[in-house]
Every structure is written in C-alpha cells, then in structure tokens.
Motif scaffolding. Structure first.
Motif, PDB file in Angstrom:
ATOM      1  N   VAL A 184       0.763  -1.298  -0.136  1.00  0.00           N
ATOM      2  CA  VAL A 184       0.733   0.257   0.085  1.00  0.00           C
ATOM      3  C   VAL A 184       0.863   1.259   0.071  1.00  0.00           C
ATOM      4  CG1 VAL A 184      -1.150   1.128   1.404  1.00  0.00           C
ATOM      5  CG2 VAL A 184      -1.635  -1.391   1.304  1.00  0.00           C
ATOM      6  N   ASN A 185       0.422   2.264  -0.950  1.00  0.00           N
ATOM      7  CA  ASN A 185       1.269   2.984  -0.718  1.00  0.00           C
ATOM      8  C   ASN A 185      -0.585   4.445  -1.234  1.00  0.00           C
ATOM      9  OD1 ASN A 185       2.091   6.293  -2.187  1.00  0.00           O
ATOM     10  ND2 ASN A 185       4.151   5.657  -1.435  1.00  0.00           N
ATOM     11  N   ARG A 186      -0.361   5.722  -0.014  1.00  0.00           N
ATOM     12  CA  ARG A 186      -1.315   6.097   0.325  1.00  0.00           C
ATOM     13  C   ARG A 186      -0.808   8.100  -0.001  1.00  0.00           C
ATOM     14  NH1 ARG A 186      -7.179   5.832   1.233  1.00  0.00           N
ATOM     15  NH2 ARG A 186      -7.996   7.634   1.757  1.00  0.00           N
ATOM     16  N   SER A 187      -1.100   8.293  -0.830  1.00  0.00           N
ATOM     17  CA  SER A 187      -1.109   9.767  -0.561  1.00  0.00           C
ATOM     18  C   SER A 187      -2.187  11.057  -0.629  1.00  0.00           C
ATOM     19  CB  SER A 187      -0.425  10.231  -2.305  1.00  0.00           C
ATOM     20  OG  SER A 187      -0.767  10.553  -3.364  1.00  0.00           O
ATOM     21  N   LEU A 188      -1.530  12.188  -1.114  1.00  0.00           N
ATOM     22  CA  LEU A 188      -2.963  13.263  -0.677  1.00  0.00           C
ATOM     23  C   LEU A 188      -4.059  13.406  -1.876  1.00  0.00           C
ATOM     24  CD1 LEU A 188      -0.502  16.364   0.969  1.00  0.00           C
ATOM     25  CD2 LEU A 188      -2.088  14.583   1.774  1.00  0.00           C
ATOM     26  N   LYS A 189      -3.638  12.276  -3.290  1.00  0.00           N
ATOM     27  CA  LYS A 189      -4.827  12.380  -4.251  1.00  0.00           C
ATOM     28  C   LYS A 189      -4.927  11.102  -4.982  1.00  0.00           C
ATOM     29  CE  LYS A 189      -3.024  17.312  -6.443  1.00  0.00           C
ATOM     30  NZ  LYS A 189      -2.949  17.594  -7.522  1.00  0.00           N
ATOM     31  N   TRP A 190      -3.850  10.083  -4.237  1.00  0.00           N
ATOM     32  CA  TRP A 190      -3.316   8.893  -4.975  1.00  0.00           C
ATOM     33  C   TRP A 190      -3.376   7.725  -4.081  1.00  0.00           C
ATOM     34  CZ3 TRP A 190      -5.740   8.662  -9.653  1.00  0.00           C
ATOM     35  CH2 TRP A 190      -5.312   9.278 -10.443  1.00  0.00           C
ATOM     36  N   HIS A 191      -4.492   7.112  -3.872  1.00  0.00           N
ATOM     37  CA  HIS A 191      -4.445   5.322  -3.152  1.00  0.00           C
ATOM     38  C   HIS A 191      -3.479   4.035  -4.256  1.00  0.00           C
ATOM     39  CE1 HIS A 191      -6.094   2.347  -0.397  1.00  0.00           C
ATOM     40  NE2 HIS A 191      -4.621   2.422  -0.210  1.00  0.00           N
ATOM     41  N   THR A 192      -2.714   3.765  -4.145  1.00  0.00           N
ATOM     42  CA  THR A 192      -1.998   2.801  -4.882  1.00  0.00           C
ATOM     43  C   THR A 192      -1.829   1.686  -3.820  1.00  0.00           C
ATOM     44  OG1 THR A 192      -0.598   4.836  -5.744  1.00  0.00           O
ATOM     45  CG2 THR A 192      -0.357   2.706  -6.088  1.00  0.00           C
ATOM     46  N   THR A 193      -2.176  -0.082  -5.081  1.00  0.00           N
ATOM     47  CA  THR A 193      -1.791  -0.766  -3.745  1.00  0.00           C
ATOM     48  C   THR A 193      -1.164  -1.280  -4.856  1.00  0.00           C
ATOM     49  OG1 THR A 193      -4.526  -1.692  -4.733  1.00  0.00           O
ATOM     50  CG2 THR A 193      -4.237  -0.836  -2.561  1.00  0.00           C
ATOM     51  N   LEU A 194      -0.934  -2.086  -4.442  1.00  0.00           N
ATOM     52  CA  LEU A 194      -0.253  -4.132  -5.623  1.00  0.00           C
ATOM     53  C   LEU A 194       0.044  -5.371  -5.079  1.00  0.00           C
ATOM     54  CD1 LEU A 194       2.180  -4.893  -8.024  1.00  0.00           C
ATOM     55  CD2 LEU A 194       3.628  -4.726  -5.964  1.00  0.00           C
ATOM     56  N   VAL A 195      -1.021  -6.151  -5.544  1.00  0.00           N
ATOM     57  CA  VAL A 195      -1.632  -6.996  -5.111  1.00  0.00           C
ATOM     58  C   VAL A 195      -0.731  -9.047  -5.594  1.00  0.00           C
ATOM     59  CG1 VAL A 195      -3.282  -9.386  -4.300  1.00  0.00           C
ATOM     60  CG2 VAL A 195      -3.966  -6.228  -4.453  1.00  0.00           C
ATOM     61  N   TRP A 196       0.150  -9.564  -3.960  1.00  0.00           N
ATOM     62  CA  TRP A 196       0.301 -10.509  -4.800  1.00  0.00           C
ATOM     63  C   TRP A 196      -0.306 -11.521  -4.229  1.00  0.00           C
ATOM     64  CZ3 TRP A 196       2.212 -14.585  -1.534  1.00  0.00           C
ATOM     65  CH2 TRP A 196       2.777 -15.832  -2.298  1.00  0.00           C
ATOM     66  N   THR A 197      -0.589 -12.433  -4.986  1.00  0.00           N
ATOM     67  CA  THR A 197      -1.243 -14.529  -4.015  1.00  0.00           C
ATOM     68  C   THR A 197      -0.409 -15.033  -4.562  1.00  0.00           C
ATOM     69  OG1 THR A 197      -2.337 -14.256  -6.087  1.00  0.00           O
ATOM     70  CG2 THR A 197      -3.337 -13.125  -4.583  1.00  0.00           C
ATOM     71  N   PRO A 198      -0.558 -16.490  -3.231  1.00  0.00           N
ATOM     72  CA  PRO A 198       0.381 -17.356  -3.794  1.00  0.00           C
ATOM     73  C   PRO A 198      -0.419 -17.830  -5.098  1.00  0.00           C
ATOM     74  CG  PRO A 198      -0.885 -17.597  -1.832  1.00  0.00           C
ATOM     75  CD  PRO A 198      -1.159 -16.654  -2.689  1.00  0.00           C
ATOM     76  N   SER A 199      -1.154 -17.935  -5.782  1.00  0.00           N
ATOM     77  CA  SER A 199      -1.356 -19.004  -6.659  1.00  0.00           C
ATOM     78  C   SER A 199      -0.892 -17.817  -8.716  1.00  0.00           C
ATOM     79  CB  SER A 199      -2.635 -18.847  -7.149  1.00  0.00           C
ATOM     80  OG  SER A 199      -4.143 -18.081  -6.459  1.00  0.00           O
ATOM     81  N   GLY A 200      -1.135 -16.472  -7.901  1.00  0.00           N
ATOM     82  CA  GLY A 200      -0.839 -15.623  -9.385  1.00  0.00           C
ATOM     83  C   GLY A 200       0.377 -14.736  -9.176  1.00  0.00           C
ATOM     84  N   GLY A 201       1.163 -14.475  -7.762  1.00  0.00           N
ATOM     85  CA  GLY A 201       2.086 -14.050  -7.945  1.00  0.00           C
ATOM     86  C   GLY A 201       1.499 -12.281  -7.606  1.00  0.00           C
ATOM     87  N   PHE A 202       2.330 -11.259  -8.374  1.00  0.00           N
ATOM     88  CA  PHE A 202       2.391 -10.063  -8.279  1.00  0.00           C
ATOM     89  C   PHE A 202       1.047  -9.618  -9.071  1.00  0.00           C
ATOM     90  CE2 PHE A 202       6.485  -9.415  -6.104  1.00  0.00           C
ATOM     91  CZ  PHE A 202       5.782  -8.934  -5.128  1.00  0.00           C
ATOM     92  N   SER A 203       0.384  -8.883  -9.296  1.00  0.00           N
ATOM     93  CA  SER A 203      -0.698  -8.425 -10.085  1.00  0.00           C
ATOM     94  C   SER A 203      -0.011  -6.937 -10.905  1.00  0.00           C
ATOM     95  CB  SER A 203      -2.018  -8.330  -9.419  1.00  0.00           C
ATOM     96  OG  SER A 203      -2.166  -7.620  -8.447  1.00  0.00           O
ATOM     97  N   ASP A 204      -0.902  -6.176 -11.440  1.00  0.00           N
ATOM     98  CA  ASP A 204      -0.138  -4.544 -11.799  1.00  0.00           C
ATOM     99  C   ASP A 204      -0.802  -3.384 -10.982  1.00  0.00           C
ATOM    100  OD1 ASP A 204       1.082  -5.246 -14.351  1.00  0.00           O
ATOM    101  OD2 ASP A 204      -1.157  -5.405 -15.253  1.00  0.00           O
ATOM    102  N   PRO A 205       0.177  -2.725 -10.438  1.00  0.00           N
ATOM    103  CA  PRO A 205      -0.667  -1.804  -9.156  1.00  0.00           C
ATOM    104  C   PRO A 205      -2.013  -1.140  -9.745  1.00  0.00           C
ATOM    105  CG  PRO A 205       1.296  -1.838  -9.810  1.00  0.00           C
ATOM    106  CD  PRO A 205       1.362  -2.468 -11.073  1.00  0.00           C
TER     107      PRO A 205
END
Length: 211
Positions: A184-205
């Motif tokens: 997770v990264n949260r700025s004044l204008k944007w909330h950005t997330t990056l998800v990792w799962t055991p089956s799929g690895g990293f998704s796109d932010p």
C-alpha cells in the motif's frame, strides 16, 4: 604404360609435387570451449546451505549501515534478514533454528543504483514481505527511482519481486486470508495498491483517486 611412367619420371625430375590438402577451420559458431570434467569443477554451495555465522551478513554502506539492514522473526522461530550491498542490490538470508547458522546471501534484486535508507520486513503465517527502494542520492533525501516489493513463502528458497519505477515507494503491507499480501501507498491524491497471491504472484499496481 611406358608413356605414363615416362611422364611420372619427368615430373619427379622437375620437382613437381602433389598439392597438400588444405586444413578446414571451424566457423565461430562451430568452435567450442572444452568443458571441464567433474574433477576440475570447483564445488559451489547453494545459497540456502546454512553457513557457520551466528549473525547475518551486514551491509557495506559504511557509517550508519544499520539503516541499510533489517531482520524479522517468524512465528515458528525462523528469522529473515536483508541487507543492501553497494553496487549490487538487495540480498536475503534466513536462519532456521538448530540448522547450523544463517544461509549464504541470496540476491533478490540486482541494481547498481544507490539504496535508500531502510528496509521494511513483515511476516505473517509463513509469508515474508520486503519493501526496498533505490535512487541516486536517495539516502540523502532524494526520491527513489526504483521501488521493490518482494515476497517469500514456505522454505524461503524462492522469492518473487516486483519493480515500480519513479514511485515514492510502498509504505506497508496488509495480509488477508490465503496468504494474500497487499502493498500500500497512500498520498494526498492517490491510493495505490499492489497485490500478491500464492497462485498468481504479483498483479499490476492499481491507482485510485482519493476523495
């Protein structure tokens, strides 16, 4: 027959010889370097082979190097450590109780860019996450240009990592069921997330505007 013998004798007398066969050189694609046999190969221990050290390897960043190292302890007693190495990148080691010390350093992310101060390690139910940033003069306060998210599970022999360029860096990780980890990264204008799962690895932010 008499004529043929006479011709051969004449050729020999004149010093004529049959041309020698030309040597055929191999093309560059055909040339091969001899491979040494097993007796000539020097043995190399794998990175997950326990060493003799009672402490993990430290960073070589000089004074204040403690800002470039981090260690976390898992619920089962194992410990994971990471450190920066100048001009090489981010390295990981882990310690298994009663296994003979820390494993040899394993390169998680290779870069020659200067590291930023601080490595964030978190652990939950056997999943370990790491946040590391790099950037020119980043240790002196400049923003990162390479932001790395990494995840290791199970025996920690394999690590996944995701690189985001020209980004302020991930702030924290939240864990949910099934081993899912969300950076997770949260700025004044944007909330950005990056998800990792055991089956799929990293998704796109994913970026979502705040408000």
């Amino acid at each position: 027959m008499l004529v043929w013998a006479t011709l051969l004798a004449t050729a020999a007398a004149c010093g004529l010889e049959r041309p020698a066969p030309r040597a055929i050189s191999a093309s560059p694609a055909q040339e091969r370097t001899p491979t040494p046999g097993p007796a000539l190969e020097s043995p190399r221990a794998p990175a997950d082979t326990p060493g003799r050290s009672d402490e993990p390897r430290g960073s070589d960043m000089g004074p204040g190097h403690g800002s470039f190292e981090e260690t976390v302890t898992l619920a089962d007693g194992r410990r994971v450590a990471m450190h920066y190495k100048r001009g090489q990148g981010l390295f990981e080691q882990h310690h298994i109780p009663h296994a003979g010390g820390w494993t040899r350093p394993r390169l998680i992310y290779r870069t020659k860019t200067d590291p930023c101060q601080g490595i964030k390690l978190q652990a939950d139910s056997g999943t370990v996450t790491a946040i590391a940033d790099f950037g020119l003069y980043c240790a002196d306060g400049e923003p990162p240009t390479e932001s790395v998210a990494a995840v290791g599970v199970g025996d920690l022999r394999e690590w996944d990592h995701h690189l985001t360029r020209n980004f302020d860096g991930w702030e924290r990780v939240t864990f949910t069921g099934g081993g899912r980890a969300t950076f997770v990264n949260r700025s004044l204008k944007w909330h950005t997330t990056l998800v990792w799962t055991p089956s799929g690895g990293f998704s796109d932010p994913v970026n979502k505007r705040v408000g």
